[in-house]
Motif scaffolding. Structure first.
Motif, short mmCIF file in Angstrom:
data_model
loop_
_atom_site.label_atom_id
_atom_site.label_comp_id
_atom_site.label_asym_id
_atom_site.label_seq_id
_atom_site.Cartn_x
_atom_site.Cartn_y
_atom_site.Cartn_z
N VAL A 1 0.81 -0.69 0.14
CA VAL A 1 -0.23 -0.05 -0.43
C VAL A 1 0.96 1.05 0.47
CG1 VAL A 1 -0.63 0.20 2.58
CG2 VAL A 1 -1.73 1.23 1.36
N GLY A 2 0.35 2.24 -1.44
CA GLY A 2 1.77 3.48 -0.62
C GLY A 2 0.67 4.02 -1.86
N SER A 3 1.33 5.56 -2.29
CA SER A 3 1.09 6.11 -3.16
C SER A 3 1.11 5.80 -4.81
CB SER A 3 2.55 7.43 -3.03
OG SER A 3 3.45 7.76 -3.93
N ALA A 4 0.23 5.70 -5.61
CA ALA A 4 0.88 5.14 -7.21
C ALA A 4 1.87 5.48 -6.87
CB ALA A 4 -0.45 5.70 -7.81
N ALA A 5 2.03 7.05 -6.82
CA ALA A 5 3.40 7.10 -7.71
C ALA A 5 4.87 6.33 -7.64
CB ALA A 5 3.98 9.11 -8.06
N ASP A 6 4.87 6.73 -6.09
CA ASP A 6 5.91 5.61 -5.33
C ASP A 6 5.82 3.72 -6.26
OD1 ASP A 6 6.59 7.57 -4.10
OD2 ASP A 6 6.16 7.25 -2.57
N LEU A 7 5.01 3.39 -6.21
CA LEU A 7 4.83 1.84 -6.12
C LEU A 7 4.95 2.16 -7.86
CD1 LEU A 7 2.20 0.57 -3.98
CD2 LEU A 7 4.71 0.76 -3.14
N PHE A 8 4.19 2.19 -8.62
CA PHE A 8 4.38 2.40 -10.20
C PHE A 8 5.64 2.92 -10.65
CE2 PHE A 8 0.05 3.19 -10.74
CZ PHE A 8 -0.60 2.04 -11.14
N ALA A 9 6.78 3.11 -9.26
CA ALA A 9 8.24 3.71 -9.64
C ALA A 9 8.46 2.60 -9.55
CB ALA A 9 8.61 5.06 -9.43
N ALA A 10 8.42 2.18 -8.32
CA ALA A 10 9.60 1.92 -7.62
C ALA A 10 8.74 0.66 -6.78
CB ALA A 10 10.64 2.50 -6.56
#
Ligand SMILES: Nc1ncnc2c1ncn2[C@@H]1O[C@H](COP(=O)(O)OP(=O)(O)OP(=O)(O)O)[C@@H](O)[C@H]1O
Length: 234
Positions: free
Chosen positions: A209-218
């Protein structure tokens, strides 16, 4: 930030016929934009949405909204449910239930017919609409009473790119107007276009779980990396 959040889940489990369907889930959700649920088939996305909306009973644990007001929630299903009445009547119905004055209902219905491009079919029986039109109607009928939270379960499954784009425009607008979207999708393009927060479910649990920007990037787990690459993850 809506007063409904944060939403806190503590040790939530759902079992059906002795089988664990979801859980244990511990989660604090305090979204500042659309939250998108992703995960393989059977990972528990629909069940979690139903639990959050209060449609599904939990066997253990606790679901705690900061202010629990189910009348401020709405739910849109994968197969749109419309009443066997005209398109305009479908839109007017939820406002009639709220005893909204007639003139306000007429204005809101005209406005939503125009926003959804359904003005020309306003008097047609809703069941005769195309799949995309029916889903737009279902979303408009949910949004016409300005819910604080809108749950959506795969609203664009089976729809073509054009209908999907129209629905995403309605959802972007709803989010900009302050409705919190919590939505499951299999379409990773759609998840990237809409998500502010991301929940990755696997085997009934929240795996990341996390921000989409963070999880999609890394992505921080191999499973989410594999899922985003399109590999089969079970
Ligand atoms: N009422 C039920 N009785 C028994 N098992 C159930 C019930 N509802 C769901 N399940 C099971 O729970 C698991 C999670 O299902 P769920 O529909 O929540 O997953 P999902 O991630 O939404 O799947 P999909 O992406 O295929 O829609 C599945 O294994 C499903 O078969």
């Amino acid at each position: 930030m809506s007063a409904l959040f944060p939403l806190t889940l503590r040790d939530v489990q759902v079992r059906r016929k002795r089988k664990r369907v979801i859980g244990p889930i511990d989660l604090v959700l305090d979204p500042s934009g659309p939250t998108i649920l992703i995960g393989p088939n059977g990972s528990g996305k629909t069940t979690l949405l139903r639990v959050l909306h209060g449609l599904e009973r939990v066997n253990t644990g606790h679901v705690g909204w900061t202010r629990n007001d189910p009348s401020r929630h709405a739910f849109v299903f994968q197969s749109p449910i419309v009443m066997r009445r005209s398109v305009a009547e479908n839109l007017a119905y939820p406002l009639r239930l709220l005893n909204t004055p007639k003139q306000e209902i007429k204005q809101a219905v005209d406005d939503w017919l125009q926003r959804t491009g359904l003005t020309a079919v306003r008097n047609s029986p809703a069941p005769r609409l195309s799949g995309g039109e029916r889903q737009k109607l279902a979303i408009a009928r949910a949004l016409i009473r300005k819910p604080d939270v809108l749950f959506l379960d795969e609203p664009c499954a089976n729809l073509d790119g054009y209908a999907t784009r129209e629905i995403e425009a309605l959802l972007h607008e709803a989010a900009a107007n302050g409705t919190h979207l919590i939505m499951a999708t299999h379409d990773m393009g759609q998840a990237r276009r809409l998500a502010h927060g991301l929940l990755f479910m696997l085997d009934g649990k929240i795996h990341e779980v996390g921000s989409a920007a963070d999880l999609f990037a890394a992505p921080s787990t191999d499973e989410l990396s594999a899922f985003l690459r399109g590999d089969i993850v079970i």
